[in-house]
Design a protein around this motif. Structure first.
Motif, PDB file in Angstrom:
ATOM      1  N   LYS A   1      -2.373   7.817   5.739  1.00 17.70           N
ATOM      2  CA  LYS A   1      -3.691   8.370   5.410  1.00 17.70           C
ATOM      3  C   LYS A   1      -4.601   8.427   6.630  1.00 17.70           C
ATOM      4  CE  LYS A   1      -7.316   8.083   1.901  1.00 17.70           C
ATOM      5  NZ  LYS A   1      -6.957   9.391   1.293  1.00 17.70           N
ATOM      6  N   HIS A   2      -4.583   7.362   7.426  1.00 15.89           N
ATOM      7  CA  HIS A   2      -5.515   7.278   8.560  1.00 15.89           C
ATOM      8  C   HIS A   2      -4.832   7.455   9.923  1.00 15.89           C
ATOM      9  CE1 HIS A   2      -8.737   6.112   5.861  1.00 15.89           C
ATOM     10  NE2 HIS A   2      -7.950   5.169   5.335  1.00 15.89           N
ATOM     11  N   GLY A   3      -3.502   7.494   9.948  1.00 12.82           N
ATOM     12  CA  GLY A   3      -2.797   7.737  11.200  1.00 12.82           C
ATOM     13  C   GLY A   3      -2.614   6.529  12.085  1.00 12.82           C
ATOM     14  N   HIS A   4      -2.980   5.340  11.623  1.00 12.36           N
ATOM     15  CA  HIS A   4      -2.773   4.132  12.434  1.00 12.36           C
ATOM     16  C   HIS A   4      -1.272   3.898  12.612  1.00 12.36           C
ATOM     17  CE1 HIS A   4      -6.960   3.531  11.710  1.00 12.36           C
ATOM     18  NE2 HIS A   4      -6.802   3.144  10.433  1.00 12.36           N
ATOM     19  N   LYS A   5      -0.913   3.397  13.776  1.00 13.31           N
ATOM     20  CA  LYS A   5       0.511   3.095  13.988  1.00 13.31           C
ATOM     21  C   LYS A   5       0.672   1.985  15.007  1.00 13.31           C
ATOM     22  CE  LYS A   5       1.493   6.803  17.354  1.00 13.31           C
ATOM     23  NZ  LYS A   5       0.157   7.447  17.382  1.00 13.31           N
TER      24      LYS A   5
ATOM     25  N   LYS B   1       7.258  14.655   7.932  1.00 13.30           N
ATOM     26  CA  LYS B   1       7.868  14.832   9.252  1.00 13.30           C
ATOM     27  C   LYS B   1       6.857  15.156  10.339  1.00 13.30           C
ATOM     28  CE  LYS B   1       9.332  19.584   8.180  1.00 13.30           C
ATOM     29  NZ  LYS B   1      10.509  20.467   8.040  1.00 13.30           N
ATOM     30  N   GLU B   2       5.764  15.861   9.997  1.00 12.16           N
ATOM     31  CA  GLU B   2       4.780  16.207  11.021  1.00 12.16           C
ATOM     32  C   GLU B   2       4.050  14.966  11.513  1.00 12.16           C
ATOM     33  OE1 GLU B   2       2.201  19.250   9.635  1.00 12.16           O
ATOM     34  OE2 GLU B   2       3.818  20.711   9.303  1.00 12.16           O
ATOM     35  N   ILE B   3       3.672  14.084  10.593  1.00 14.31           N
ATOM     36  CA  ILE B   3       2.991  12.844  10.993  1.00 14.31           C
ATOM     37  C   ILE B   3       3.951  11.939  11.753  1.00 14.31           C
ATOM     38  CG2 ILE B   3       1.864  10.755  10.130  1.00 14.31           C
ATOM     39  CD1 ILE B   3       0.909  12.356   7.727  1.00 14.31           C
TER      40      ILE B   3
ATOM     41  N   GLU C   1      -3.690  -7.259   9.770  1.00 11.87           N
ATOM     42  CA  GLU C   1      -4.978  -7.819  10.192  1.00 11.87           C
ATOM     43  C   GLU C   1      -5.841  -6.767  10.878  1.00 11.87           C
ATOM     44  OE1 GLU C   1      -2.226 -10.998   9.381  1.00 11.87           O
ATOM     45  OE2 GLU C   1      -2.033  -9.328  10.795  1.00 11.87           O
ATOM     46  N   ARG C   2      -5.183  -5.886  11.608  1.00  9.97           N
ATOM     47  CA  ARG C   2      -5.941  -4.916  12.410  1.00  9.97           C
ATOM     48  C   ARG C   2      -6.455  -3.746  11.575  1.00  9.97           C
ATOM     49  NH1 ARG C   2      -3.396  -3.205  18.092  1.00  9.97           N
ATOM     50  NH2 ARG C   2      -3.421  -5.480  18.189  1.00  9.97           N
ATOM     51  N   PHE C   3      -5.624  -3.254  10.620  1.00  9.40           N
ATOM     52  CA  PHE C   3      -5.995  -2.005   9.949  1.00  9.40           C
ATOM     53  C   PHE C   3      -6.196  -2.120   8.432  1.00  9.40           C
ATOM     54  CE2 PHE C   3      -3.170  -0.613  13.542  1.00  9.40           C
ATOM     55  CZ  PHE C   3      -4.190  -0.127  14.362  1.00  9.40           C
ATOM     56  N   CYS C   4      -5.593  -3.088   7.793  1.00 10.80           N
ATOM     57  CA  CYS C   4      -5.569  -3.097   6.322  1.00 10.80           C
ATOM     58  C   CYS C   4      -6.619  -4.002   5.681  1.00 10.80           C
ATOM     59  CB  CYS C   4      -4.193  -3.512   5.808  1.00 10.80           C
ATOM     60  SG  CYS C   4      -2.845  -2.480   6.437  1.00 10.80           S
TER      61      CYS C   4
ATOM     62  N   CYS D   1       0.841  -1.202   0.000  1.00 12.81           N
ATOM     63  CA  CYS D   1       0.000   0.000   0.000  1.00 12.81           C
ATOM     64  C   CYS D   1       0.873   1.248   0.000  1.00 12.81           C
ATOM     65  CB  CYS D   1      -0.924   0.009   1.223  1.00 12.81           C
ATOM     66  SG  CYS D   1      -2.009   1.456   1.303  1.00 12.81           S
ATOM     67  N   SER D   2       0.513   2.217  -0.831  1.00 10.49           N
ATOM     68  CA  SER D   2       1.304   3.450  -0.924  1.00 10.49           C
ATOM     69  C   SER D   2       1.133   4.335   0.306  1.00 10.49           C
ATOM     70  CB  SER D   2       0.899   4.244  -2.174  1.00 10.49           C
ATOM     71  OG  SER D   2      -0.489   4.556  -2.146  1.00 10.49           O
ATOM     72  N   ASN D   3       0.123   4.043   1.146  1.00 12.08           N
ATOM     73  CA  ASN D   3      -0.076   4.805   2.380  1.00 12.08           C
ATOM     74  C   ASN D   3       0.686   4.209   3.559  1.00 12.08           C
ATOM     75  OD1 ASN D   3      -1.972   6.660   1.211  1.00 12.08           O
ATOM     76  ND2 ASN D   3      -3.525   5.036   1.297  1.00 12.08           N
ATOM     77  N   LEU D   4       1.270   3.027   3.342  1.00 11.17           N
ATOM     78  CA  LEU D   4       1.969   2.328   4.415  1.00 11.17           C
ATOM     79  C   LEU D   4       3.415   2.801   4.476  1.00 11.17           C
ATOM     80  CD1 LEU D   4       1.630   0.089   6.539  1.00 11.17           C
ATOM     81  CD2 LEU D   4       2.306  -1.564   4.794  1.00 11.17           C
ATOM     82  N   PHE D   5       3.901   3.086   5.699  1.00 14.65           N
ATOM     83  CA  PHE D   5       5.265   3.619   5.860  1.00 14.65           C
ATOM     84  C   PHE D   5       5.903   3.010   7.107  1.00 14.65           C
ATOM     85  CE2 PHE D   5       8.499   6.811   6.955  1.00 14.65           C
ATOM     86  CZ  PHE D   5       9.093   7.009   5.717  1.00 14.65           C
TER      87      PHE D   5
END
Length: 606
Positions: free
Chosen positions: A541-545, A597-599, A566-569, A509-513
């Motif tokens: 995108k959603h701020g999950h971490k 950097k802010e996120i 499993e939890r978020f995707c 996923c391109s939102n995954l970092f």
């Protein structure tokens, strides 16, 4: 043409096509039934190459030859009586067939052809028989490969005759007196072990290290093999282990090398051969020096990762001084040994030891110039330059092209430091061996390209695998061995190497970092982004971490404990897979960290 004219023409064609260093001696006085001639191969200086370079030739001419199997094989008729005569020779016999009309030359080794031997002596036909020569066995004027093939066949014939002679000799042992029998057994033993040594050399040349280990190991384990021959086997074993070690843990590799050196020293003492004793001590001291040097070099440059005046920096400096002293003591012993070999005229052993250690001396200089005294720095530089010049002069005198090239690669690397020395050494080589001029150019080009790569490329320019390889070697040099499961710090490095590249995770996923938060002395010493600390997996995108101090792959995909996937995707409608050609890189990561950097600033343990 009649038969006599064809024979004369065949001889002329054959001798005309021979290389200039293949000396042909006619033996026509033995009549046609005998052998036409003898060939002795000499080197470019006109010096005989030894027994293996001498052989007999019988030249047969045909105006037009007969070919079978679609032209792949020449078929030739020859009298059985003559074949029996050739097969009884104690020197290799090569049959040469010349097709006079095309001036093509074909050859066949008679001596070691066991099938031909069986057919000849079992044949009921008393007249003649057909022999077959592959058309690939052809001599072509000024084609070195075609003549090398013939020379290899001659060597094989000599080997066959040697073994045949041994068999005949042992069959007569029952008739010998006890003293003569003991002497003969000794002679046969020397011949046998020389054959084993040649087998080891062949295996090493073919990169068949498992075969080297097996053959050398069997010789070392045998109580009946003389110490001098077991010593040679141990040298081959050590050389193979240096190239392809069968252990991966650093201290186990070092331990194995030390055990082999102890064995070499013990065998040298038992053999009583001074040269073997020098070689054994040279190998042992070289291995001990390189072991401490690798750690010194890595620690010296890793120390700059820590802030000056910090506790870590003070600890590193203390350790560096201790290792620098140990290295200096070991190097002094090696220099003393080299000087002794020079004084006693043991130049061959000196060349081996110096070439083995010279690269280490150049590496040691990088540290010694910052930590040694001016007098010792000048001495080491002067000694290295003088010894490299002498050793190269010796190698030129004995025309050892392989070791000349190895040494010149190291010498050429010093062109910025000692240009006059490099120039003088090159001139000496080219003066006496001008044909090596191109090889020296090649060595200089390799050195130049290496230095240019260092200038142009920073760490970001290396591939991910090259970066990981760097950290792997650096960790091993610092005794943080990732292959050693018993080493706590090594396990940290091993985990960091697994976590180094999250391409397979982030490609989903391109939102995954993956945000790395390295920590601890390992991360600080190696300056490795994935070492120690805790690392976060973030949805931009959603701020999950989520965070882990373990393996990222377990954090991402773990059905048992509900991983990030499993939890978020699983039910996310915003999942946008990256292109299959995309891959993570350190440069890309640094840019993305700045962009988000802010996120990422919120990636902290609660």
């Amino acid at each position: 043409m009649n038969a006599g004219e064809i024979g004369v023409e065949a001889g002329r064609i054959f001798t005309y096509n021979l290389p200039s260093n293949w000396i042909y001696r006619s033996q026509e006085d033995q009549d046609d039934f005998g052998i036409d001639g003898e060939i002795e191969i000499k080197d470019e200086r006109g010096k005989a190459l030894g027994k293996n370079s001498v052989f007999k030739v019988q030249i047969k001419g045909e105006e037009v030859s007969t070919f079978i199997n679609g032209g792949a094989v020449l078929s030739f008729t020859i009298k059985i009586e003559r074949l029996k005569y050739y097969l009884n020779f104690r020197i290799p016999v090569i049959l040469v067939v010349v097709e006079v009309s095309s001036e093509r030359i074909f050859w066949l080794p008679i001596t070691n052809d066991t099938k031909l031997r069986e057919d000849v002596f079992s044949s009921k036909n008393t007249e003649s028989m057909q022999i077959h020569i592959p058309v690939d066995s052809r001599l072509v004027r000024k084609d070195k490969n075609s003549f090398d093939g013939l020379f290899d066949a001659v060597v094989d014939c000599w080997d066959y005759l040697s073994i045949k002679g041994l068999k005949e000799s042992t069959s007569r042992f029952g008739d010998l007196e006890p003293l003569s029998l003991s002497e003969r057994i000794g002679e046969l033993g020397d011949t046998l072990y020389q054959a084993f040594h040649q087998q080891l050399d062949n295996s090493l040349a073919k990169y068949n290290y498992d075969e080297v280990y097996q053959t050398a190991g069997n010789l070392l384990a045998s109580a009946i093999v003389p110490p001098k021959d077991r010593f040679v086997a141990a040298l081959y074993y050590l050389q193979a282990f240096n190239i392809a070690p069968y252990k991966s843990v650093r201290y186990e590799i070092l331990q194995e090398k030390q055990m082999l050196c102890i064995q070499l020293i013990d065998l040298a003492r038992k053999s009583g051969i001074r040269g073997q004793r020098y070689i054994a001590f040279g190998k042992a001291r070289s291995i001990a020096f390189r072991s401490v040097l690798d750690e010194l070099h890595a620690t010296h440059f890793s120390a700059f990762s820590h802030e000056e005046g910090s506790l870590y920096r003070l600890i590193f400096e203390s350790k560096i001084q201790e290792m620098h002293y140990d290295c200096s003591v070991l190097l002094k012993k090696i220099i003393d040994l080299c000087n002794r070999l020079l004084k006693e005229g043991q130049y061959h052993i000196l060349a081996d030891i110096f070439i083995d250690i010279y690269a280490g001396i150049l590496i040691f200089n990088d540290v010694h110039k910052e930590r040694g005294g001016r007098e010792s720095i000048d001495f080491l530089e002067g000694w290295s330059n003088n010894m490299s010049t002498f050793v190269m002069s010796y190698l030129v005198a004995v025309r050892d092209a392989s070791r000349i090239y190895r040494l010149y690669l190291l010498v050429a690397s010093q062109v910025d430091v000692s240009p006059d020395v490099v120039k003088r050494i090159r001139q000496r080589v080219v003066e006496y061996l001008p044909h090596l001029d191109g090889k020296l150019d090649q060595a200089e080009q390799i050195v130049f390209e290496h230095k240019e790569n260092i200038k142009i490329n920073n760490f970001y320019d290396l591939s991910v695998e090259e970066q990981k390889s760097y950290f792997y070697r650096q960790a091993k040099s610092l005794r943080l061995d990732p292959d050693d499961s018993e080493c706590e710090f090594g396990r940290v490095v091993a985990r960091a190497l697994v976590n180094y590249d999250p391409t397979e995770i982030m490609r989903d996923c391109s939102n995954l970092f993956v945000c790395y938060r390295p920590g601890g002395i390992i991360a600080e010493t190696l300056q490795m982004h994935s070492a120690g600390g805790f690392h976060f997996m973030v949805c931009l995108k959603h701020g999950h971490k989520m965070a882990t101090g373990g393996l990222l792959k377990d954090l991402y995909d773990n059905p048992d404990t509900q991983g990030f996937r499993e939890r978020f995707c699983g039910n996310c409608s915003d999942c946008e897979p990256r292109d299959t050609s995309w891959s993570w890189s350190l440069r890309w990561y640094a840019g993305e960290c700045e962009t988000h950097k802010e996120i990422l600033a919120r990636c902290k343990l609660q």
